[in-house]
Motif scaffolding. Sequence first.
Motif, PDB file in Angstrom:
ATOM      1  N   PHE A 341       1.123  -1.151   0.225  1.00  0.00           N
ATOM      2  CA  PHE A 341       0.284  -0.178   0.590  1.00  0.00           C
ATOM      3  C   PHE A 341       0.946   1.747   0.025  1.00  0.00           C
ATOM      4  O   PHE A 341       2.160   1.042   0.243  1.00  0.00           O
ATOM      5  CB  PHE A 341      -1.096  -0.439   1.193  1.00  0.00           C
ATOM      6  CG  PHE A 341      -1.578  -0.864   1.154  1.00  0.00           C
ATOM      7  CD1 PHE A 341      -2.370  -1.407  -0.052  1.00  0.00           C
ATOM      8  CD2 PHE A 341      -2.078  -1.555   2.614  1.00  0.00           C
ATOM      9  CE1 PHE A 341      -3.313  -2.612   0.197  1.00  0.00           C
ATOM     10  CE2 PHE A 341      -2.853  -3.400   2.277  1.00  0.00           C
ATOM     11  CZ  PHE A 341      -3.678  -3.279   1.010  1.00  0.00           C
ATOM     12  N   MET A 342       0.005   2.061  -0.283  1.00  0.00           N
ATOM     13  CA  MET A 342       0.562   3.329  -0.519  1.00  0.00           C
ATOM     14  C   MET A 342       0.183   4.531   0.424  1.00  0.00           C
ATOM     15  O   MET A 342      -0.168   5.883   0.056  1.00  0.00           O
ATOM     16  CB  MET A 342       0.866   4.098  -1.634  1.00  0.00           C
ATOM     17  CG  MET A 342       1.622   2.638  -2.727  1.00  0.00           C
ATOM     18  SD  MET A 342       1.517   3.625  -4.465  1.00  0.00           S
ATOM     19  CE  MET A 342      -0.114   2.330  -4.504  1.00  0.00           C
ATOM     20  N   PRO A 343       1.839   5.323   1.583  1.00  0.00           N
ATOM     21  CA  PRO A 343       1.304   6.018   2.678  1.00  0.00           C
ATOM     22  C   PRO A 343       1.698   6.806   2.669  1.00  0.00           C
ATOM     23  O   PRO A 343       3.012   6.926   2.138  1.00  0.00           O
ATOM     24  CB  PRO A 343       0.454   4.899   4.341  1.00  0.00           C
ATOM     25  CG  PRO A 343       1.708   3.878   3.858  1.00  0.00           C
ATOM     26  CD  PRO A 343       1.927   3.827   2.483  1.00  0.00           C
ATOM     27  N   PHE A 344       0.345   7.653   2.851  1.00  0.00           N
ATOM     28  CA  PHE A 344       1.712   9.743   3.585  1.00  0.00           C
ATOM     29  C   PHE A 344       1.124  10.342   4.188  1.00  0.00           C
ATOM     30  O   PHE A 344      -0.408   9.584   4.270  1.00  0.00           O
ATOM     31  CB  PHE A 344       1.821  10.167   1.892  1.00  0.00           C
ATOM     32  CG  PHE A 344       1.495  10.352   0.913  1.00  0.00           C
ATOM     33  CD1 PHE A 344      -0.147   9.798   0.034  1.00  0.00           C
ATOM     34  CD2 PHE A 344      -0.156  11.920   1.875  1.00  0.00           C
ATOM     35  CE1 PHE A 344      -0.759   9.989  -0.216  1.00  0.00           C
ATOM     36  CE2 PHE A 344      -1.365  12.679   0.871  1.00  0.00           C
ATOM     37  CZ  PHE A 344      -1.657  11.126   0.363  1.00  0.00           C
ATOM     38  N   GLN A 345       1.759  11.166   5.290  1.00  0.00           N
ATOM     39  CA  GLN A 345       1.378  11.904   5.755  1.00  0.00           C
ATOM     40  C   GLN A 345       0.573  12.766   5.406  1.00  0.00           C
ATOM     41  O   GLN A 345       0.835  13.859   4.664  1.00  0.00           O
ATOM     42  CB  GLN A 345       2.297  12.075   7.957  1.00  0.00           C
ATOM     43  CG  GLN A 345       1.543  11.622   8.447  1.00  0.00           C
ATOM     44  CD  GLN A 345       2.891  11.358  10.261  1.00  0.00           C
ATOM     45  OE1 GLN A 345       2.208  12.707  10.111  1.00  0.00           O
ATOM     46  NE2 GLN A 345       3.932  10.504  10.103  1.00  0.00           N
ATOM     47  N   THR A 346      -0.399  13.806   6.006  1.00  0.00           N
ATOM     48  CA  THR A 346      -0.776  14.920   5.291  1.00  0.00           C
ATOM     49  C   THR A 346      -1.251  15.667   6.899  1.00  0.00           C
ATOM     50  O   THR A 346      -2.240  14.731   7.802  1.00  0.00           O
ATOM     51  CB  THR A 346      -1.760  15.195   4.607  1.00  0.00           C
ATOM     52  OG1 THR A 346      -1.607  16.212   3.617  1.00  0.00           O
ATOM     53  CG2 THR A 346      -2.724  14.367   4.400  1.00  0.00           C
ATOM     54  N   LYS A 347      -1.684  17.039   6.810  1.00  0.00           N
ATOM     55  CA  LYS A 347      -2.749  17.440   7.849  1.00  0.00           C
ATOM     56  C   LYS A 347      -3.843  17.396   7.040  1.00  0.00           C
ATOM     57  O   LYS A 347      -3.922  18.699   5.756  1.00  0.00           O
ATOM     58  CB  LYS A 347      -1.615  18.654   8.337  1.00  0.00           C
ATOM     59  CG  LYS A 347      -1.921  19.806   9.132  1.00  0.00           C
ATOM     60  CD  LYS A 347      -1.833  20.663   9.619  1.00  0.00           C
ATOM     61  CE  LYS A 347      -1.882  21.937   9.607  1.00  0.00           C
ATOM     62  NZ  LYS A 347      -2.476  21.665  11.210  1.00  0.00           N
ATOM     63  N   LEU A 348      -5.004  17.652   8.069  1.00  0.00           N
ATOM     64  CA  LEU A 348      -6.322  18.628   7.032  1.00  0.00           C
ATOM     65  C   LEU A 348      -6.370  19.488   7.042  1.00  0.00           C
ATOM     66  O   LEU A 348      -6.023  20.376   8.413  1.00  0.00           O
ATOM     67  CB  LEU A 348      -7.090  17.396   7.151  1.00  0.00           C
ATOM     68  CG  LEU A 348      -7.253  16.169   7.621  1.00  0.00           C
ATOM     69  CD1 LEU A 348      -8.291  15.355   8.169  1.00  0.00           C
ATOM     70  CD2 LEU A 348      -6.877  15.425   6.254  1.00  0.00           C
ATOM     71  N   GLY A 349      -7.379  20.461   6.607  1.00  0.00           N
ATOM     72  CA  GLY A 349      -7.582  21.869   7.566  1.00  0.00           C
ATOM     73  C   GLY A 349      -6.447  22.916   6.320  1.00  0.00           C
ATOM     74  O   GLY A 349      -7.028  24.191   7.566  1.00  0.00           O
ATOM     75  N   THR A 350      -5.670  22.781   5.235  1.00  0.00           N
ATOM     76  CA  THR A 350      -4.826  23.606   5.476  1.00  0.00           C
ATOM     77  C   THR A 350      -5.390  24.626   4.174  1.00  0.00           C
ATOM     78  O   THR A 350      -6.991  25.075   4.017  1.00  0.00           O
ATOM     79  CB  THR A 350      -4.231  23.316   4.725  1.00  0.00           C
ATOM     80  OG1 THR A 350      -4.148  22.701   3.160  1.00  0.00           O
ATOM     81  CG2 THR A 350      -3.177  22.608   5.321  1.00  0.00           C
ATOM     82  N   GLY A 351      -4.819  26.229   3.839  1.00  0.00           N
ATOM     83  CA  GLY A 351      -5.849  27.006   3.397  1.00  0.00           C
ATOM     84  C   GLY A 351      -6.221  26.947   2.132  1.00  0.00           C
ATOM     85  O   GLY A 351      -5.527  26.207   1.860  1.00  0.00           O
ATOM     86  N   GLY A 352      -7.181  27.877   1.225  1.00  0.00           N
ATOM     87  CA  GLY A 352      -7.369  27.976   0.177  1.00  0.00           C
ATOM     88  C   GLY A 352      -6.683  28.580  -1.219  1.00  0.00           C
ATOM     89  O   GLY A 352      -4.952  28.861  -0.877  1.00  0.00           O
ATOM     90  N   VAL A 353      -7.170  28.562  -2.163  1.00  0.00           N
ATOM     91  CA  VAL A 353      -6.138  28.663  -3.005  1.00  0.00           C
ATOM     92  C   VAL A 353      -5.849  30.397  -3.088  1.00  0.00           C
ATOM     93  O   VAL A 353      -5.654  31.052  -1.854  1.00  0.00           O
ATOM     94  CB  VAL A 353      -7.501  29.502  -4.609  1.00  0.00           C
ATOM     95  CG1 VAL A 353      -8.382  30.575  -4.084  1.00  0.00           C
ATOM     96  CG2 VAL A 353      -6.016  30.565  -5.204  1.00  0.00           C
TER      97      VAL A 353
END
Length: 360
Positions: A341-353
């Motif tokens: 499987f291909m996991p990666f960490q990320t943060k939710l709720g970052t800024g838009g354009v």
Amino acid sequence: MFKYLKLSSPGKIILCGEHSVVYGKKALACSINLRTNLKAEYSNSSLFSLKLNDINKSIELNQTQFESIQNESIENDFDKIIEYLNFKKSDDKHFDSIKFLILALDQLTWEKLSGLDVQIESEIPLASGLGSSASFSVCLATLFLLLTSSINPKLSQNDLVIINKYAFYLEKLFHGKPSGIDNSVSTYGNFVLFEKGSVVDKFESSLDLNVLITNSGVPKQTLEQVKKVRNLYERNKEILDHLMNSIDTLVGKFVVLLKQESSIEKSILLNDLITLNQGLLYSLQVSNREINSIVNLANEFGFHTKITGAGGGGCCITLLNGEKTSQRVTQLISKLKDNNFMPFQTKLGTGGVCIEKFEF
Ligand code: MEV
């Protein structure tokens, strides 16, 4: 007008409410900290060029081609332009998207495009359900709206509404009948609550929401899965109505929790909601062997996981409860990789354009 421009917009995940949203219920989506980046710079060339570096594709227009597009007699009506472009299908959605903007923005003149070199690159894995196409649409719409001075580089709330509207029409070109949730998240960023085709709430959360996104390696199958759920629904309406309502209640609870201050109890409740939602999606039969395996592996390390998107493949999300580099996170990541499987960490709720550079 700018000499050098840099802008970006994020990808997205659906946190909860996939499938039930098709039945008029709420869905909660949010941005992730992977972005599509667009750079635009004027040179001495007499062409307009757009390079899509991830797919190794470039589009060039000269003045004659620009004028022939502009002379096509389509009223400035978005739906008509979409219909017309689909009718004249060029098999090149990216070129169609430029044509759409040229036809839709009647203030666009060749002087604004001549010598403009645009490069687009994305950190968002393509075709994985993480909103790469919507993010492309938002970046392109923002560029063209800036070129015609239809929006201000400071990007007011009203400018975001305009960008979102144009990006939605580009999404229609790419997907036919998009819900509008992907372009809304990519435009506004943070958390977006969606119901019956409209954004009903947008908010930020003070929570540090780190997740693991794991690609199952099985291509996402939105249309097939939506159809499968529809058939199940038709056969078992009285049961599935309750199930869809349960998901709706769960989405409402998720929103309340995200708006509150952080606490240990809250992290337990969020984990409950993730697991309950996965159970309900399993009942809708959109889980599969690979997804079940990701859910079980994460569970072995004490983490809670659900499908994000349509299921049948695509990606899963695992809440990391504020842990980023703990031993069990590292062990889970290597276990998932061992299982291809291909996991990666990320943060939710970052800024838009966001316009990162606008140099005169
Ligand atoms: C797919 O990302 C989400 C679904 O709810 C379909 C849709 O909302 O169009 C499964």
